[in-house]
Design a protein around this motif. Structure first.
Motif, PDB file in Angstrom:
ATOM      1  N   ASP A 185       0.817  -1.222   0.000  1.00  0.00           N
ATOM      2  CA  ASP A 185       0.000   0.000   0.000  1.00  0.00           C
ATOM      3  C   ASP A 185       0.848   1.267   0.000  1.00  0.00           C
ATOM      4  OD1 ASP A 185      -2.566   1.409   0.216  1.00  0.00           O
ATOM      5  OD2 ASP A 185      -1.854   1.968   2.207  1.00  0.00           O
ATOM      6  N   GLU A 186       1.823   1.354   0.905  1.00  0.00           N
ATOM      7  CA  GLU A 186       2.664   2.556   0.982  1.00  0.00           C
ATOM      8  C   GLU A 186       3.486   2.734  -0.288  1.00  0.00           C
ATOM      9  OE1 GLU A 186       2.721   4.973   3.286  1.00  0.00           O
ATOM     10  OE2 GLU A 186       0.971   3.957   4.135  1.00  0.00           O
ATOM     11  N   ARG A 188       2.591   1.744  -3.289  1.00  0.00           N
ATOM     12  CA  ARG A 188       1.681   2.215  -4.340  1.00  0.00           C
ATOM     13  C   ARG A 188       1.485   3.735  -4.240  1.00  0.00           C
ATOM     14  NH1 ARG A 188      -0.988  -2.696  -3.249  1.00  0.00           N
ATOM     15  NH2 ARG A 188      -2.359  -1.725  -1.704  1.00  0.00           N
ATOM     16  N   LYS A 189       1.261   4.216  -3.020  1.00  0.00           N
ATOM     17  CA  LYS A 189       1.057   5.648  -2.824  1.00  0.00           C
ATOM     18  C   LYS A 189       2.290   6.441  -3.236  1.00  0.00           C
ATOM     19  CE  LYS A 189      -2.219   5.068   1.005  1.00  0.00           C
ATOM     20  NZ  LYS A 189      -2.414   5.193   2.479  1.00  0.00           N
ATOM     21  N   ASP A 244      -4.198   8.025  -8.490  1.00  0.00           N
ATOM     22  CA  ASP A 244      -3.909   6.865  -7.661  1.00  0.00           C
ATOM     23  C   ASP A 244      -3.154   5.823  -8.490  1.00  0.00           C
ATOM     24  OD1 ASP A 244      -5.866   5.687  -9.307  1.00  0.00           O
ATOM     25  OD2 ASP A 244      -7.451   5.941  -7.818  1.00  0.00           O
TER      26      ASP A 244
END
Length: 334
Positions: A185-186, A188-189, A244
Motif C-alpha cells: 500500500d505505501e 503504491r502511494k 492513484d
C-alpha cells in the motif's frame, strides 16, 4: 469436446442462470475439473487455452439465448477482446466500456503490477448481458518452462490494484514484485507521488542508484533499468498527474519497467518497500503419489471428483456419452 462443454454450460445456465458461469470459471478447482472431464491433460499448460477455446466455440450461436459471452483467447486473439466486447452491443444491459476496462486492467495488473516472470499470452474474458464477468488468463516462464494461470471474478473485485485475484495457479513459486499485495500500500502511494515528479529528477535518482550495491535479498536489479529510455514515459506520467496507482497503471505506455523503476526509487530513497511475496496459491496438479510436486491432498482430490460427477449429472449429453464419461471417472476411483 465442444459438444460436451456446450451441454454442460446449457445445463448450468438453465439451472442457476448465466451469472453462475463466471463464478465457476473463476474457481481454479472447478476450472481444472472441467478441463479434465473434457479430456484435456491435467498436468499440461494447454488445459487453459484448450478449455477456454472449447468454451468459446461451444456456445457459438447461443450467446444471446444464454445471456453469456466469451471474448479473447490465445496470442493475437487476446488483443481482440475489447472489440469483441463492444461488438456484443445492444445485447448487453450494461455499459460495455466498463467491461472493456475490466479486461484491460486485469491484463495490465498481471503483466505489469505482478512481475513474476510469466509473460501473459492468453486472455479470456467471460461475461453476461447484465455485466457479471470473470477473467482466465495465463502466462509462460521461458526460464523454468512452467505456466501460471490467473483467475479473476468481477463481483469480488473491490479494487483492481489491491488483492484483486480470485486465485493464481502454478507449480512453481519464486520472488515476485507484487504491487497489488496488501502490504504494498505505501509503495503504491509513493509511486503515484513519484510519477508526478519532473522526469529529470527521477532519471537523476536512478543514475545515482546505479552506483549502489543492493543487498542480495533485493529482487529488482537497478542495472536492468535504463533511465534514459524511461524519460519519455516519465514525462507522460508527469503531465497526466494520475490520482492513484490504478490511474497510473492505466496510462498507456506504463509497463513493467516503469513500475519497477518507481518501486525501486520508492524503496531506496523513501523507504516505502513493495511486497516481494509470490501471490500464487493453488497448483495445476492434485499432487503426485511420489510426493512431487507435493503429496496428494485426498480431500481436494475427492472434491474435484465430486465436482466432475455433479457436472456430468447436470449435462444433457446423450446417455452413451454420459455413461462413458462416468465409467472413466469410476475407473480413476478404483
Amino acid at each position: 469436446m465442444k459438444r460436451l462443454v456446450r451441454e454442460i454450460i446449457i445445463a448450468i445456465v438453465n439451472e442457476y442462470g448465466p451469472q453462475e458461469m463466471p463464478k465457476r470459471l473463476s474457481d481454479p478447482f472447478w476450472f481444472q475439473a472441467l478441463g479434465c472431464v473434457l479430456g484435456f491433460d491435467w498436468h499440461s499448460s494447454g488445459v487453459t487455452t484448450t478449455t477456454c477455446g472449447a468454451l468459446k466455440e461451444g456456445i457459438k450461436g447461443l450467446e444471446k439465448e444464454l445471456g453469456l459471452f466469451i471474448a479473447g483467447g490465445k496470442g493475437g486473439t487476446s488483443r481482440k477482446t475489447p472489440s469483441e466486447i463492444v461488438g456484443v452491443g445492444e445485447q448487453l444491459s450494461c455499459d460495455p466500456e466498463k467491461l472493456v476496462y475490466a479486461s484491460r486492467m486485469s491484463a495490465k495488473v498481471d503483466s505489469s503490477a505482478v512481475q513474476d516472470g510469466y509473460q501473459i499470452y492468453h486472455h479470456s474474458f467471460i461475461f453476461t448481458k447484465s455485466g457479471d464477468w470473470a477473467v482466465v488468463q495465463q502466462g509462460m516462464n521461458d526460464a523454468n518452462k512452467y505456466a501460471r494461470r490467473y483467475h479473476w471474478l468481477g463481483s469480488k473485485v473491490t479494487n483492481f490494484v489491491v488483492e484483486p485475484h480470485q486465485a493464481i495457479c502454478c507449480d512453481s513459486r519464486g520472488n515476485t514484485l507484487n504491487m497489488v499485495a496488501g502490504e504494498s500500500d505505501e509503495a503504491r502511494k509513493m509511486t503515484v507521488i513519484l510519477s508526478q515528479v519532473k522526469p529529470d529528477t527521477l532519471v537523476s535518482e536512478i543514475k545515482k542508484m546505479q552506483n549502489l550495491y543492493l543487498p542480495s535479498r533485493h529482487h529488482v536489479d537497478v542495472h536492468d533499468i535504463h533511465p534514459d529510455r524511461l524519460y519519455k514515459i516519465f514525462t507522460k506520467t508527469y503531465e497526466t498527474v494520475p490520482k492513484d496507482f490504478e490511474s497510473l497503471l492505466g496510462i498507456e505506455g506504463v509497463g513493467p519497467k516503469t513500475i519497477r523503476a518507481l518501486a525501486l526509487i520508492s524503496e531506496i530513497v523513501y523507504g516505502k518497500a513493495p511486497s516481494f511475496n509470490d501471490p500464487v496459491r493453488y497448483s495445476f496438479a492434485h499432487g503426485g503419489k511420489d510426493g512431487h510436486p507435493f503429496p496428494v491432498d485426498k480431500e481436494v482430490y475427492d472434491r474435484s471428483i465430486e465436482i466432475l460427477r455433479k457436472a456430468l449429472k447436470q449435462s444433457k449429453v446423450g446417455n452413451s456419452e454420459k455413461m462413458d464419461a462416468i465409467k472413466r471417472l469410476n475407473y480413476l476411483d478404483a
